[in-house]
Write a protein that holds these residues in place. Sequence first.
Motif, short mmCIF file in Angstrom:
data_model
loop_
_atom_site.label_atom_id
_atom_site.label_comp_id
_atom_site.label_asym_id
_atom_site.label_seq_id
_atom_site.Cartn_x
_atom_site.Cartn_y
_atom_site.Cartn_z
N THR A 1 0.82 -1.21 0.00
CA THR A 1 0.00 0.00 0.00
C THR A 1 0.86 1.27 0.00
OG1 THR A 1 -0.16 -0.14 2.42
CG2 THR A 1 -1.96 -1.11 1.13
N LYS B 1 -7.07 1.58 0.27
CA LYS B 1 -8.06 0.74 0.94
C LYS B 1 -8.40 -0.48 0.08
CE LYS B 1 -11.50 -0.28 3.82
NZ LYS B 1 -12.25 -1.28 3.04
N SER C 1 -5.63 -2.93 0.32
CA SER C 1 -5.66 -3.57 1.64
C SER C 1 -6.69 -4.70 1.66
CB SER C 1 -6.01 -2.54 2.72
OG SER C 1 -5.00 -1.57 2.85
N GLY D 1 -3.19 -6.42 0.73
CA GLY D 1 -2.12 -5.48 1.00
C GLY D 1 -1.29 -5.08 -0.21
#
Length: 427
Positions: free
Chosen positions: A66, A106, A109, A113
């Motif tokens: 990320t 997001k 994630s 990730g």
Amino acid sequence: MAMRTPIAQVVRRAAPHSSATSLWAPCASRWTRGNATVAPPVTQNSTGSKGPTAMVFMNMGGPSTTDEVHDFLSNLFSDADLIPLGRFQSLIGPLLAKRRTPKIQKQYSDIGGGSPIRKWSEYQAAEMCKILDKTSPETAPHKPYVAFRYANPLTEEMYKRLLADGFGGGKGGRAVAFTQYPQYSCSTTGSSLNELWKWRQRLEGKRATGEVNPEGSIKWSVIDRWPTHPGLVEAFAQNIEKTLQEYPPERRDNVILLYSAHSLPMSVVNRGDPYPAEVAATVHAVNQRLGMKHKYRLVWQSQVGPQPWLGAQTSDTVKNFMKKGNTDMILIPIAFTSDHIETLYELDKEVIGEDAEGHEGVKRVESLNGNPVFIEALADLAKAHMQSGIACSPQMTLRCPGCVSERCLAQKEFFAGQTQLIEPPSA
């Protein structure tokens, strides 16, 4: 600007593609899902040798973590070949990246990730090279490289690795740029080749040495499209057949196949980009392999920004079919060679999870990833290309009717001209 030498004149006709029917028999082994093993170093130290050969997989790429999302988006939105934003692109691109970074972080994630595209690209390239070492010993050993357009490893990093490994820089050597976009678009393959050409010129071309083709520079060739290769078609068809088996027999024949590909801005389509036609060619070939037994549509995903994009959109299509009572649909990511955010988040979580509300009749085929039929196809493509003695397909040398890019012209002239420098292994 008129070209000094017509591109088509420097491209020799490719030899007929060899039959590869035996490669595409159904494969009983399970797909490999482990991480790619690190390939041993291969050093190019013999000018004029037909091996080793650098095999460079080129793709858009994706952030592995990320923390890499902002740089990935900044690179992506700054590329006018992919998303044309006008004369202020260098300013608008970074602003769009900053604005969208939290949302995209997001999403990454939510799929673990980061993008798995680097893992799969490295795995596919390494496994292909193992096959080539056996099937094409005259160009062996083959060393795998990955060059991403917007994420690590970037094209610049890859080219510097080539030089560090002894390719070019006065030592010569052969490298094959192998696009992992099966269907050609100026926005994808074209952009990646523009970037490769840029770094070639900076690191060992005219800007670096004062010569266009200095003695001992890397001899490049390009696998620029492969939309109907029998191995690619077979890999997709087997995955579809496997997913169809998940439906009860009485529902199976009425399942709608939705082939989903990354969309393009209509400004690019109207310029004459070949991508829509080549994606359609893949879809037709797969349906022929399936016996034309199923209803299908070609749909488009991943629209970004306010401009008109090629449709119909995948999400809208699923919602509209469900309203009409068609709840059995299979999504097939027909223009992607591995999982990434467009499959794991956009198709799985947004289209299936939200638009279809998780309906059990809406499914997605497994991505190609480590599919051995697909990797055999890659090796077959690479071997046939190296044996042909041409630097790129004749089709690549034809510019889009509305193209005005001088960079595109120079890139095409360069790669087409490499045909005069390379020779097939049998020569």
